[in-house]
Design an enzyme around this catalytic site. Structure first.
Site, PDB file in Angstrom:
ATOM      1  N   HIS A  82     -74.055 104.953  11.500  1.00 39.01           N
ATOM      2  CA  HIS A  82     -72.827 104.179  11.347  1.00 39.01           C
ATOM      3  C   HIS A  82     -71.796 104.680  12.358  1.00 39.01           C
ATOM      4  O   HIS A  82     -71.965 105.734  12.984  1.00 39.01           O
ATOM      5  CB  HIS A  82     -72.278 104.284   9.922  1.00 39.01           C
ATOM      6  CG  HIS A  82     -72.945 103.353   8.955  1.00 39.01           C
ATOM      7  ND1 HIS A  82     -72.816 101.988   9.038  1.00 39.01           N
ATOM      8  CD2 HIS A  82     -73.764 103.597   7.901  1.00 39.01           C
ATOM      9  CE1 HIS A  82     -73.515 101.419   8.060  1.00 39.01           C
ATOM     10  NE2 HIS A  82     -74.102 102.379   7.364  1.00 39.01           N
TER      11      HIS A  82
ATOM     12  N   ASP B  73     -67.416 100.884  16.254  1.00 36.27           N
ATOM     13  CA  ASP B  73     -67.981  99.548  16.036  1.00 36.27           C
ATOM     14  C   ASP B  73     -67.368  98.500  16.951  1.00 36.27           C
ATOM     15  O   ASP B  73     -68.083  97.715  17.582  1.00 36.27           O
ATOM     16  CB  ASP B  73     -67.769  99.115  14.582  1.00 36.27           C
ATOM     17  CG  ASP B  73     -68.804  99.703  13.637  1.00 36.27           C
ATOM     18  OD1 ASP B  73     -69.750 100.351  14.125  1.00 36.27           O
ATOM     19  OD2 ASP B  73     -68.662  99.519  12.417  1.00 36.27           O
TER      20      ASP B  73
END
Length: 376
Positions: free
Chosen positions: A125, A155
């Site tokens: 992540h 991200d």
């Protein structure tokens, strides 16, 4: 980007955001959702990253599913997927399969670790990617843990934006040569790329390899955040001498009686002088003092407060569209502005429409029209 067709294989995080940005700029984005709904279980009607898209449902594990996606890819200019390396190939929708009938297709791959390397097949992540790239270790106080910048740095900055730049550059090449290509956008690569200026300063000896000790990481007292008397916060970025002079004056201090700002050994003392002054009034009082000046000081606002800020309201940085308060389109164009044309796409609601527009009749064969209501 009107006339550009983008096919998005549904995922979470940076892939959907990249496709949203392309949709904001005018592309016709079709999102291929899977039966069963998103693993995040967010009500799709509120998922702003799915605005300006149309959605179809395709089960890639069904006998006919991969062929339907390949038929869509044959008519697309750009395809975006965010599976682990090798998964798209196993499903029959990898670059080789999709470009067999459409050599001009730009195939964008969004992953954390990239398509190769020791960590490529591993899960991850944002927080792990930015930690490995060296960015997370730069953020926070020197005597505390690294501060997590939500999932914006990895991200979306290191991932989505690099994917968009990559697929647009590849699209330009495809329009010139007729040949598409694969774009390998890894969050760890993009995040590392964002640290270019810091690596330059590190090489020059003007940056310490540790957080909270440098000019731009909160270590410098005139590029830092201070608590106000009511528990609010003010952000100070008075780097240049002329801005620093204005900052000190408005803060109510005598510049001639302050420690030398250019001597890092005096920074702790200077920081305490600034901190003591900010504690004498509330955040909104200080905001009124610095508003409209060149002191480079701003109040730290919450998400809801930011929506109401006069400058952002004037520019419509945030807007209410389709019943949702959300960021507007960025950047701005003088001749071909983007627009919020469609609300967040509910999975499967555009099956027949896309089948007609993209001329893929297989999309509606055997499709259960109650499927969107089962997404949950």
């Amino acid at each position: 980007m009107t006339g550009v067709r983008v096919l998005e294989l549904a995922g979470i995080g940076p892939g959907p955001f990249a496709a949203m940005l392309l949709g904001d700029l005018g592309a016709d984005v079709v999102r291929v959702d899977r039966p069963g709904g998103s693993p995040l279980r967010i009500d799709p009607a509120y998922d702003v990253t799915n605005r300006n898209k149309r959605s179809v449902l395709v089960d890639l594990k069904s006998p006919d599913g991969p062929a339907v996606v390949r038929a869509l890819a044959e008519r697309a200019d750009i395809l975006i997927e965010g599976y682990r390396p090798g998964v798209a190939e196993r499903l029959g929708v990898g670059p080789q399969d999709c470009r067999a009938a459409n050599p001009a297709l730009v195939y964008g791959r969004m992953t954390g670790w990239g398509q190769d390397g020791p960590l490529a097949p591993r899960a991850g992540h944002d927080i792990g990617y930015i930690a490995t790239a060296g960015a997370l270790g730069m953020i926070g106080a020197p005597d505390g843990p690294p501060a997590v910048p939500a999932n914006l740095l990895g991200d979306y900055a290191g991932g989505s934006l690099y994917l968009v730049v990559g697929v647009l550059a590849a699209l330009l090449t495809a329009r010139t040569t007729g040949e598409g290509q694969v774009v390998d956008a890894a969050i760890v690569d993009g995040t590392a790329h964002l640290t270019a200026i810091v690596h330059g300063m590190l090489a020059a000896g003007t940056w310490q390899d540790g957080r909270g000790r440098n000019l731009l990481d909160g270590g410098c007292p005139y590029y830092a955040v201070y608590e106000t008397g009511d528990g609010g916060w003010m952000a100070v970025g008075a780097l240049e001498p002329q801005f620093y002079t204005e900052f000190v004056r408005l803060l109510g201090l005598d510049a001639g009686r302050l420690p030398d700002r250019d001597d890092p050994r005096r920074w702790p003392e200077l920081r305490e002088r600034f901190a003591a002054r900010f504690r004498t009034a509330g955040r909104d009082e200080w905001a009124a003092v610095f508003e409209g000046t060149d002191a480079c000081v701003a109040p730290v606002l919450s998400l809801r407060e930011a929506v109401r800020h006069p400058h952002l309201d004037h520019r419509r940085t945030f807007t209410r569209s389709q019943g949702l308060v959300q960021p507007g389109v960025a950047p701005r164009f003088s001749a071909t502005p983007g627009a919020l044309r469609l609300p967040p796409a509910v999975p499967g609601t555009h099956q027949g429409e896309v089948a007609h527009d993209w001329q893929v009749p297989a999309l509606v064969r055997g499709f259960r029209h109650d499927a969107p209501h089962e997404m949950g």
